[in-house]
Design an enzyme around this catalytic site. Structure first.
Site, short mmCIF file in Angstrom:
data_model
loop_
_atom_site.label_atom_id
_atom_site.label_comp_id
_atom_site.label_asym_id
_atom_site.label_seq_id
_atom_site.Cartn_x
_atom_site.Cartn_y
_atom_site.Cartn_z
N CYS A 1 -12.94 0.36 -28.45
CA CYS A 1 -14.31 0.86 -28.62
C CYS A 1 -15.02 1.00 -27.28
CB CYS A 1 -15.07 -0.08 -29.54
SG CYS A 1 -14.24 -0.24 -31.11
N GLU A 2 -14.56 1.91 -26.49
CA GLU A 2 -15.15 2.22 -25.19
C GLU A 2 -14.90 3.69 -24.93
OE1 GLU A 2 -16.39 0.25 -22.55
OE2 GLU A 2 -15.92 -1.76 -23.31
N ARG B 1 -5.50 1.51 -15.80
CA ARG B 1 -5.63 2.32 -14.58
C ARG B 1 -6.42 3.62 -14.76
NH1 ARG B 1 -2.28 4.20 -11.64
NH2 ARG B 1 -3.14 3.43 -9.68
N PRO C 1 5.15 -4.65 -0.33
CA PRO C 1 4.95 -3.56 -1.29
C PRO C 1 5.08 -4.04 -2.73
CG PRO C 1 7.16 -3.46 -0.38
CD PRO C 1 6.48 -4.65 0.27
N GLY D 1 0.78 -1.23 0.00
CA GLY D 1 0.00 0.00 0.00
C GLY D 1 0.81 1.27 0.00
N1 LLP Z 1 -0.67 -7.06 -0.11
C1 LLP Z 1 -1.97 -7.28 -0.36
C2 LLP Z 1 -2.72 -8.18 0.53
C3 LLP Z 1 -2.60 -6.62 -1.43
O1 LLP Z 1 -3.90 -6.83 -1.65
C4 LLP Z 1 -1.86 -5.75 -2.25
C5 LLP Z 1 -2.49 -5.07 -3.39
C6 LLP Z 1 -0.49 -5.56 -1.96
C7 LLP Z 1 0.06 -6.23 -0.89
C8 LLP Z 1 0.38 -4.66 -2.77
O2 LLP Z 1 -0.07 -3.36 -2.73
P1 LLP Z 1 0.82 -2.13 -3.27
O3 LLP Z 1 2.06 -2.03 -2.42
O4 LLP Z 1 1.17 -2.41 -4.68
O5 LLP Z 1 -0.07 -0.96 -3.13
N2 LLP Z 1 -4.72 -2.41 -9.37
C9 LLP Z 1 -4.62 -1.31 -8.43
C10 LLP Z 1 -3.99 -1.73 -7.14
C11 LLP Z 1 -4.66 -2.91 -6.49
C12 LLP Z 1 -3.87 -3.44 -5.34
C13 LLP Z 1 -4.35 -4.77 -4.92
N3 LLP Z 1 -3.68 -5.27 -3.78
C14 LLP Z 1 -3.86 -0.16 -9.10
O6 LLP Z 1 -3.60 -0.23 -10.30
O7 LLP Z 1 -3.57 0.85 -8.47
#
Ligand code: LLP
Length: 413
Positions: free
Chosen positions: A341-342, A311, A273, A239
Site C-alpha cells: 500500500c504505497e 531499489r 566490491p 562501487g
Molecule cells: N565499501 C563501502 C565502504 C561501501 O559503503 C559499499 C556500499 C561497498 C563497499 C560496496 O559497494 P558496491 O561495490 O556494492 O557498489 N543499496 C544501494 C547501494 C548502497 C551501497 C552502500 N555501500 C543499491 O541498492 O544500489
C-alpha cells in the site's frame, strides 16, 4: 533482448545456468530469489584477474548479499569480506572466513562490535572517527592484542557520478574524515599505542558512472599520505558498476586498472566490491496476480513488491523484467507493481512488455545485489525463499526457506 550471459531462453523457457526457472518455482512458489553460484564466482574471478597487476585482494562487500551459500562459494574461491556490523562479521565467520580476511567498516560501530571484531582478530578496521580509534585502542589493550591495523577512511570531497543516495565522498556526506582531520590524527598516532596506522581507505559511492571521480579521489589520497611512508595499504572500496539495462555500457574496468597501475605501484591494494560480484548472478521471480486496465494504463500487479525489492522505489532503479515463457506477440506499455500500500511500490514504470495474464510469471533481472539484503517485512509480508543453482549449473536447492507468517510473530513477547 540480450540477457545476462547465464540467463537465457531454452525452448522458450527462461533458464538460469542449465536449470529451468519454471521447474524451480513449481516447487518453491513465488516470490523467490534465485542465484547462480557459478556466475557469482565467475564475477569474483573476473575482478581478481582484472586487478591482478595491482596484486589487489578482493573483499566481497557482504551488505550487498548475505546469503551464506553465496558467501561460502566466494570464500572457497578465495575472497575476503567487507563487513559493516557485528552481524555481518558473524556471517562471514560462519561462511568459513578467518578474522584476518575481514575488513570492518562503518560510520557508527558500537563499542560491543569493536570489542567483538578485535576478539575475532579482524584484519583491518576502516575507521572514521577519533573516538572510534580510542575504542579500538582500548579494545586491543583489554584483549591483550599488540596491534590492530587501521585504515583511516578519507572523504576526498569529490562528487561521484551516481544516484545522490549512493554518493559518499562529497563534503555533505557523513562518511569518512576530511584530509585535515586525517593529518591531525596521524600527527597524534602516539596516543593510540595499540593501533598500527598502516592503511588508508576510500569509497566515494556505488554504481559509479565514470572513473574520473575515483581517479581524482585516489590522487588526493596519494597526496595526503605522502608524508607518512608507513601507510603501504590502500583500500579502494567498492562501487564498481554493473549494467542494469540490456543496452547500457559501463565504464571500462581495464581502463580503470590501467590508470591506477602507475599511481599505486608499490602499494598493497584492497577492494570491497559487492554489486559487481552478485548483482547479475541473481533474479527475483514473481507471479502476475492481476491485470488492471484503466485510465489508459495497463498494470501488472505481481506478488513481489518494494518489500522484497526496494531499489526501484528508493533509487528509481531500473531492472529488466522478462516473462518466464517467451512470447512472440505484440508488446504493450505497462507498469509492474506490487501489492504493497504505497504509490512507490512500482517495480517498473512505462515498460514495453508482452501481454501477460494472471498466473503468468516474470523474472526481474540483475537482482542479486541489494535485493534480498534490503528486503523487509513491510505490510507483514514474509520474506521470500532463496534458491542457489550449483556451480555445476545443473542442480539447485533452497538455501533459505521462505519466511512463514508465524515467523512474523516469533519475536513478540
Ligand atoms: N565499501 C563501502 C565502504 C561501501 O559503503 C559499499 C556500499 C561497498 C563497499 C560496496 O559497494 P558496491 O561495490 O556494492 O557498489 N543499496 C544501494 C547501494 C548502497 C551501497 C552502500 N555501500 C543499491 O541498492 O544500489
Amino acid at each position: 533482448m540480450v540477457l545476462n550471459s547465464f540467463i537465457r531462453y531454452t525452448a522458450d523457457s527462461l533458464c538460469i545456468d542449465e536449470v529451468s526457472i519454471d521447474a524451480i518455482i513449481r516447487e518453491t512458489g513465488t516470490p523467490v530469489y534465485i542465484y547462480s553460484l557459478k556466475r557469482a564466482r565467475e564475477n569474483y574471478r573476473r575482478l581478481r584477474s582484472a586487478f591482478a597487476r595491482l596484486g589487489a585482494r578482493v573483499h566481497f562487500s557482504l551488505k550487498s548479499n548475505g546469503s551464506l551459500a553465496i558467501l561460502r562459494a566466494l570464500e572457497e574461491a578465495g575472497a575476503g569480506f567487507d563487513c559493516v556490523s557485528g552481524g555481518e562479521i558473524t556471517l562471514a565467520l560462519e561462511a568459513g572466513a578467518r578474522g584476518k580476511d575481514i575488513v570492518f567498516a562503518g560510520v557508527g560501530k558500537t563499542r560491543a562490535e569493536i570489542n567483538y571484531a578485535v576478539s575475532k582478530g579482524i584484519g583491518w578496521f576502516n575507521a572514521e572517527n577519533a573516538l572510534e580509534l580510542r575504542y579500538i585502542n582500548d579494545a586491543a589493550a583489554n584483549a591483550g592484542v599488540e596491534a590492530v591495523r587501521v585504515a583511516l577512511r578519507l572523504n576526498p570531497q569529490v562528487a561521484a557520478k551516481t544516484h545522490p543516495h549512493m554518493a559518499t565522498g562529497h563534503g555533505a556526506a557523513k562518511f569518512g574524515l576530511t584530509a585535515d582531520v586525517i593529518r591531525m590524527v596521524l600527527a597524534r598516532q602516539a596516543e593510540y599505542p595499540r593501533i598500527n596506522f598502516a592503511g588508508i581507505h576510500l569509497h566515494i559511492g556505488s554504481q559509479l558512472g565514470d572513473n574520473a571521480a575515483s581517479l581524482s579521489a585516489v590522487d588526493k589520497l596519494l597526496d595526503l599520505i605522502r608524508p607518512w611512508p608507513q601507510i603501504r595499504t590502500i583500500n579502494l572500496g567498492g562501487g564498481l558498476p554493473v549494467a542494469y539495462r540490456s543496452d547500457e555500457t559501463i565504464p571500462s574496468l581495464d581502463d580503470f586498472v590501467e590508470a591506477l597501475a602507475p599511481r599505486l605501484d608499490g602499494y598493497e591494494v584492497l577492494l570491497e566490491p559487492g554489486r559487481a560480484i552478485v548483482a547479475d548472478a541473481g533474479v527475483l521471480v514473481a507471479e502476475v496476480l492481476y491485470v488492471k486496465r484503466q485510465a489508459g494504463q495497463i498494470f501488472y500487479i505481481v506478488d513481489a513488491s518494494m518489500a522484497e525489492m526496494i531499489r526501484p522505489a528508493l533509487y528509481d532503479a531500473h531492472h529488466e523484467i522478462v516473462p518466464l515463457n517467451k512470447t512472440e506477440g505484440d508488446l504493450v506499455n505497462a507498469q509492474v507493481a506490487g501489492p504493497v500500500c504505497e504509490s512507490a511500490d512500482v517495480l517498473a514504470r512505462d515498460r514495453r512488455l508482452p501481454l501477460l495474464r494472471a498466473g503468468d510469471k516474470v523474472a526481474l533481472l540483475t537482482a542479486g545485489a541489494y535485493g534480498m539484503a534490503m528486503a523487509s517485512n513491510y505490510n507483514a509480508r514474509p520474506r521470500p525463499a532463496e534458491v542457489v543453482v550449483s556451480e555445476s549449473g545443473d542442480r539447485w536447492r533452497v538455501s533459505r526457506r521462505r519466511e512463514a507468517v508465524e515467523d512474523l510473530c516469533r519475536l513478540e513477547l
